[in-house]
Design a protein around this motif. Sequence first.
Motif, PDB file in Angstrom:
ATOM      1  N   ARG A   1      67.560  29.150  38.342  1.00 41.82           N
ATOM      2  CA  ARG A   1      67.934  30.455  38.890  1.00 41.82           C
ATOM      3  C   ARG A   1      69.224  30.390  39.681  1.00 41.82           C
ATOM      4  O   ARG A   1      69.814  31.413  40.003  1.00 41.82           O
ATOM      5  CB  ARG A   1      66.815  31.009  39.765  1.00 41.82           C
ATOM      6  CG  ARG A   1      65.555  31.335  38.975  1.00 41.82           C
ATOM      7  CD  ARG A   1      64.461  31.823  39.866  1.00 41.82           C
ATOM      8  NE  ARG A   1      64.086  30.741  40.763  1.00 41.82           N
ATOM      9  CZ  ARG A   1      63.210  30.841  41.746  1.00 41.82           C
ATOM     10  NH1 ARG A   1      62.629  31.993  41.978  1.00 41.82           N
ATOM     11  NH2 ARG A   1      62.898  29.815  42.495  1.00 41.82           N
ATOM     12  N   LEU A   2      69.690  29.183  40.005  1.00 46.14           N
ATOM     13  CA  LEU A   2      70.939  29.015  40.746  1.00 46.14           C
ATOM     14  C   LEU A   2      72.153  29.004  39.822  1.00 46.14           C
ATOM     15  O   LEU A   2      73.284  28.968  40.285  1.00 46.14           O
ATOM     16  CB  LEU A   2      70.906  27.724  41.565  1.00 46.14           C
ATOM     17  CG  LEU A   2      69.799  27.639  42.618  1.00 46.14           C
ATOM     18  CD1 LEU A   2      69.848  26.296  43.320  1.00 46.14           C
ATOM     19  CD2 LEU A   2      69.914  28.774  43.616  1.00 46.14           C
ATOM     20  N   ILE A   3      71.914  29.014  38.511  1.00 47.69           N
ATOM     21  CA  ILE A   3      72.999  29.022  37.534  1.00 47.69           C
ATOM     22  C   ILE A   3      73.021  30.387  36.861  1.00 47.69           C
ATOM     23  O   ILE A   3      72.000  30.899  36.422  1.00 47.69           O
ATOM     24  CB  ILE A   3      72.793  27.920  36.476  1.00 47.69           C
ATOM     25  CG1 ILE A   3      72.797  26.548  37.138  1.00 47.69           C
ATOM     26  CG2 ILE A   3      73.870  27.999  35.405  1.00 47.69           C
ATOM     27  CD1 ILE A   3      72.451  25.414  36.203  1.00 47.69           C
ATOM     28  N   ARG A   4      74.216  30.975  36.790  1.00 43.23           N
ATOM     29  CA  ARG A   4      74.348  32.293  36.165  1.00 43.23           C
ATOM     30  C   ARG A   4      75.404  32.239  35.066  1.00 43.23           C
ATOM     31  O   ARG A   4      76.487  31.686  35.255  1.00 43.23           O
ATOM     32  CB  ARG A   4      74.752  33.331  37.217  1.00 43.23           C
ATOM     33  CG  ARG A   4      74.805  34.732  36.677  1.00 43.23           C
ATOM     34  CD  ARG A   4      75.022  35.732  37.763  1.00 43.23           C
ATOM     35  NE  ARG A   4      76.425  35.709  38.180  1.00 43.23           N
ATOM     36  CZ  ARG A   4      76.907  36.448  39.168  1.00 43.23           C
ATOM     37  NH1 ARG A   4      76.106  37.224  39.862  1.00 43.23           N
ATOM     38  NH2 ARG A   4      78.167  36.385  39.477  1.00 43.23           N
ATOM     39  N   VAL A   5      75.082  32.818  33.922  1.00 42.08           N
ATOM     40  CA  VAL A   5      75.997  32.903  32.793  1.00 42.08           C
ATOM     41  C   VAL A   5      76.335  34.378  32.600  1.00 42.08           C
ATOM     42  O   VAL A   5      75.441  35.205  32.413  1.00 42.08           O
ATOM     43  CB  VAL A   5      75.349  32.326  31.512  1.00 42.08           C
ATOM     44  CG1 VAL A   5      76.250  32.535  30.321  1.00 42.08           C
ATOM     45  CG2 VAL A   5      75.036  30.855  31.698  1.00 42.08           C
TER      46      VAL A   5
END
Length: 103
Positions: free
Chosen positions: A65-69
Amino acid sequence: MPGQGKRRRQRSELRERAAAAWAAEAERPGHWEVVFETRDESDWSNQLPTRIRRLRAERGVTDERLIRVDVLCGRTVQPTTYRLSLFVPADAVPPSAEAPPHP
């Protein structure tokens, strides 16, 4: 149909729990740091898996959830932009402050 009400309640409870979890995350102070950005789709598709592995290895990111694309859709005037971001909590230590200065 037998059991339909139970399934409906279970799905509803699952949605409510997920919404509550995301609401708690949204209230957490911090910002999104852009790690990688490109306008070339082939460059994006080739480098994305490598960049995510590097984030996990170098920065210790275990929570997805800490990575966003993001795919920012373009038009004829502005091309499509592909962006990989990492959530940085407000209380996180900046990378420059982690290592002591070398004499």
